[in-house]
Design an enzyme around this catalytic site. Sequence first.
Site, PDB file in Angstrom:
ATOM      1  CB  THR A 285      87.741 -83.337  52.660  1.00 23.13           C
ATOM      2  OG1 THR A 285      88.754 -83.476  51.671  1.00 23.13           O
ATOM      3  CG2 THR A 285      87.408 -84.716  53.191  1.00 23.13           C
TER       4      THR A 285
ATOM      5  CG  HIS B 202      94.801 -90.728  50.975  1.00 19.71           C
ATOM      6  ND1 HIS B 202      95.265 -92.018  50.898  1.00 19.71           N
ATOM      7  CD2 HIS B 202      95.539 -90.124  51.919  1.00 19.71           C
ATOM      8  CE1 HIS B 202      96.250 -92.178  51.750  1.00 19.71           C
ATOM      9  NE2 HIS B 202      96.441 -91.042  52.385  1.00 19.71           N
TER      10      HIS B 202
ATOM     11  CG  ASP C 147     105.015 -85.848  51.235  1.00 13.48           C
ATOM     12  OD1 ASP C 147     104.976 -85.055  52.199  1.00 13.48           O
ATOM     13  OD2 ASP C 147     104.143 -86.716  51.034  1.00 13.48           O
TER      14      ASP C 147
ATOM     15  NE  ARG D   3      96.890 -85.430  55.738  1.00 15.13           N
ATOM     16  CZ  ARG D   3      97.683 -84.583  55.072  1.00 15.13           C
ATOM     17  NH1 ARG D   3      97.446 -83.303  55.079  1.00 15.13           N
ATOM     18  NH2 ARG D   3      98.707 -85.031  54.373  1.00 15.13           N
TER      19      ARG D   3
ATOM     20  CG  ASP E 207      93.647 -74.714  55.390  1.00 16.43           C
ATOM     21  OD1 ASP E 207      93.625 -75.322  54.308  1.00 16.43           O
ATOM     22  OD2 ASP E 207      93.939 -73.501  55.454  1.00 16.43           O
TER      23      ASP E 207
HETATM   24  P1  IMP Z   1      95.446 -79.178  52.460  1.00 17.14           P
HETATM   25  O1  IMP Z   1      94.951 -78.082  53.357  1.00 17.14           O
HETATM   26  O2  IMP Z   1      95.467 -80.521  53.129  1.00 17.14           O
HETATM   27  O3  IMP Z   1      94.733 -79.198  51.133  1.00 17.14           O
HETATM   28  O4  IMP Z   1      96.976 -78.844  52.135  1.00 17.14           O
HETATM   29  C1  IMP Z   1      97.366 -77.648  51.468  1.00 17.14           C
HETATM   30  C2  IMP Z   1      98.650 -77.870  50.696  1.00 17.14           C
HETATM   31  O5  IMP Z   1      99.730 -78.138  51.611  1.00 17.14           O
HETATM   32  C3  IMP Z   1      98.624 -79.067  49.759  1.00 17.14           C
HETATM   33  O6  IMP Z   1      98.125 -78.695  48.484  1.00 17.14           O
HETATM   34  C4  IMP Z   1     100.099 -79.450  49.674  1.00 17.14           C
HETATM   35  O7  IMP Z   1     100.778 -78.630  48.760  1.00 17.14           O
HETATM   36  C5  IMP Z   1     100.595 -79.117  51.061  1.00 17.14           C
HETATM   37  N1  IMP Z   1     100.547 -80.318  51.932  1.00 17.14           N
HETATM   38  C6  IMP Z   1      99.595 -80.622  52.846  1.00 17.14           C
HETATM   39  N2  IMP Z   1      99.868 -81.778  53.460  1.00 17.14           N
HETATM   40  C7  IMP Z   1     101.029 -82.222  52.924  1.00 17.14           C
HETATM   41  C8  IMP Z   1     101.834 -83.381  53.149  1.00 17.14           C
HETATM   42  O8  IMP Z   1     101.527 -84.270  53.972  1.00 17.14           O
HETATM   43  N3  IMP Z   1     102.942 -83.469  52.416  1.00 17.14           N
HETATM   44  C9  IMP Z   1     103.327 -82.537  51.489  1.00 17.14           C
HETATM   45  N4  IMP Z   1     102.611 -81.459  51.227  1.00 17.14           N
HETATM   46  C10 IMP Z   1     101.472 -81.289  51.942  1.00 17.14           C
END
Ligand code: IMP
Length: 196
Positions: free
Chosen positions: A11, A15, A155, A181, A72
């Site tokens: 990544t 953050h 969120d 997460r 992911d």
């Molecule tokens: P990533 O795989 O962590 O990049 O997450 C993919 C997408 O899921 C992000 O672009 C957000 O739209 C959504 N997402 C992931 N984690 C969160 C969260 O903790 N809160 C809200 N949306 C999330």
Amino acid sequence: MSNTKEIVFATNNLHKLSEIREIIGDKFKILSLKEIGCNEDIPETANTLEGNAEIKARYVKEHYGYDCFADDTGLEVDALGGEPGVLSARYAGENHDSQANMNLLLKNMSGKENRAARFRTVIALIIGEELTLMDGIVEGEITHERAGDSGFGYDPIFKPIESELTFAQMSSEDKNKISHRGRATAKLIVKLKNME
Ligand code: IMP
């Protein structure tokens, strides 16, 4: 000689990096993609969270030789057959705009009684030849309108079952305690801390 092992977190999200560096402590030196000179976009071509996490971790191992983990995340809504799921970041198009994604989701949910949904994070860890997949899930529901302005992504319209508040109304500390997460990362930490 130092005992610190190097491992890449696939990544460039500062953050996410600082959060995990803080928790892991001295045992591992966590490197970002930028720090190993990986500036290309890793293609995320799988149609599952597991597939995409594994693709990213394998890419780093194969092209750069480092042990690695990648994550992911997707928001899975029951009334929409699990959508947006693996497409969560680009639900309303390739521009990654959270407002547009939420507008589309609320529109697609209008009139739906079943609002059940979950966030799911998958982490793929590759140490040497061994692949381990871990996940973290938070169950909840899609609200009828936005509430709160903390956090990111979906969120403001996701309320976990453990709370009366949306994720966007919580402090990041409270959110991390129950979030997808946070839960997946806790499994990763146990695995890394138990390694020789
Ligand atoms: P990533 O795989 O962590 O990049 O997450 C993919 C997408 O899921 C992000 O672009 C957000 O739209 C959504 N997402 C992931 N984690 C969160 C969260 O903790 N809160 C809200 N949306 C999330």
